[in-house]
Design a protein around this motif. Sequence first.
Motif, PDB file in Angstrom:
ATOM      1  N   ASN A 101      51.019  77.802  93.277  1.00  0.00           N
ATOM      2  CA  ASN A 101      51.470  77.583  91.901  1.00  0.00           C
ATOM      3  C   ASN A 101      51.626  78.880  91.125  1.00  0.00           C
ATOM      4  O   ASN A 101      51.057  79.910  91.469  1.00  0.00           O
ATOM      5  N   SER A 102      52.362  78.773  90.042  1.00  0.00           N
ATOM      6  CA  SER A 102      52.534  79.876  89.110  1.00  0.00           C
ATOM      7  C   SER A 102      51.180  80.192  88.469  1.00  0.00           C
ATOM      8  O   SER A 102      50.341  79.307  88.306  1.00  0.00           O
ATOM      9  N   THR A 118      50.034  77.789  85.679  1.00  0.00           N
ATOM     10  CA  THR A 118      49.665  76.395  85.945  1.00  0.00           C
ATOM     11  C   THR A 118      48.214  76.175  85.529  1.00  0.00           C
ATOM     12  O   THR A 118      47.346  76.988  85.842  1.00  0.00           O
ATOM     13  N   ILE A 119      47.949  75.085  84.827  1.00  0.00           N
ATOM     14  CA  ILE A 119      46.581  74.803  84.400  1.00  0.00           C
ATOM     15  C   ILE A 119      45.710  74.590  85.648  1.00  0.00           C
ATOM     16  O   ILE A 119      46.176  74.058  86.654  1.00  0.00           O
ATOM     17  N   ARG A 155      45.564  71.521  87.981  1.00  0.00           N
ATOM     18  CA  ARG A 155      46.828  71.143  88.619  1.00  0.00           C
ATOM     19  C   ARG A 155      47.222  72.100  89.754  1.00  0.00           C
ATOM     20  O   ARG A 155      48.233  71.916  90.395  1.00  0.00           O
ATOM     21  N   ARG A 156      46.407  73.110  89.997  1.00  0.00           N
ATOM     22  CA  ARG A 156      46.729  74.093  91.035  1.00  0.00           C
ATOM     23  C   ARG A 156      46.403  73.547  92.417  1.00  0.00           C
ATOM     24  O   ARG A 156      45.414  72.849  92.601  1.00  0.00           O
ATOM     25  N   ARG A 157      47.257  73.907  93.371  1.00  0.00           N
ATOM     26  CA  ARG A 157      47.044  73.508  94.762  1.00  0.00           C
ATOM     27  C   ARG A 157      46.871  74.773  95.584  1.00  0.00           C
ATOM     28  O   ARG A 157      47.726  75.648  95.613  1.00  0.00           O
TER      29      ARG A 157
END
Length: 125
Positions: free
Chosen positions: A76-77, A80-81, A84-86
């Motif tokens: 993720n960017s 990204t909260i 919500r990150r993978r």
Amino acid sequence: QFVIPSDMSETPPAPLSDDTVKIERFPERLVAVKAFPGLVTEDEVSRQKKALLSVLDETDMNVLDNGDGVSVLQYNSPFTIPWRRRNEIAVVVQDSTGDDEAVSEKDAFEKWSSRTSATSWYDAG
């Protein structure tokens, strides 16, 4: 570090004139992966590595390099909260049964799904 899709691996795009960007080729290898959410910190990587290695201890897979060759994959960017990150942690493994013959994807999945130590790598802790 970025991964280039296999269909582009023979002729990867050339980097711009920036000398800090290099293209490296890695041999094909089998990895065990554990997904996890949140921020990637040294403590979190250590905790996730320990969880993955503990599951692998109960299998017929040998962890190469004693787990020192850990890859941390972030998808993720930075904006990204955290929840919500993978992310994933991966270690290179080798089947210890001594069977060096090529295994089909179906056979590999059946072997993996028949394990009793974890339903999935993600559920392993």
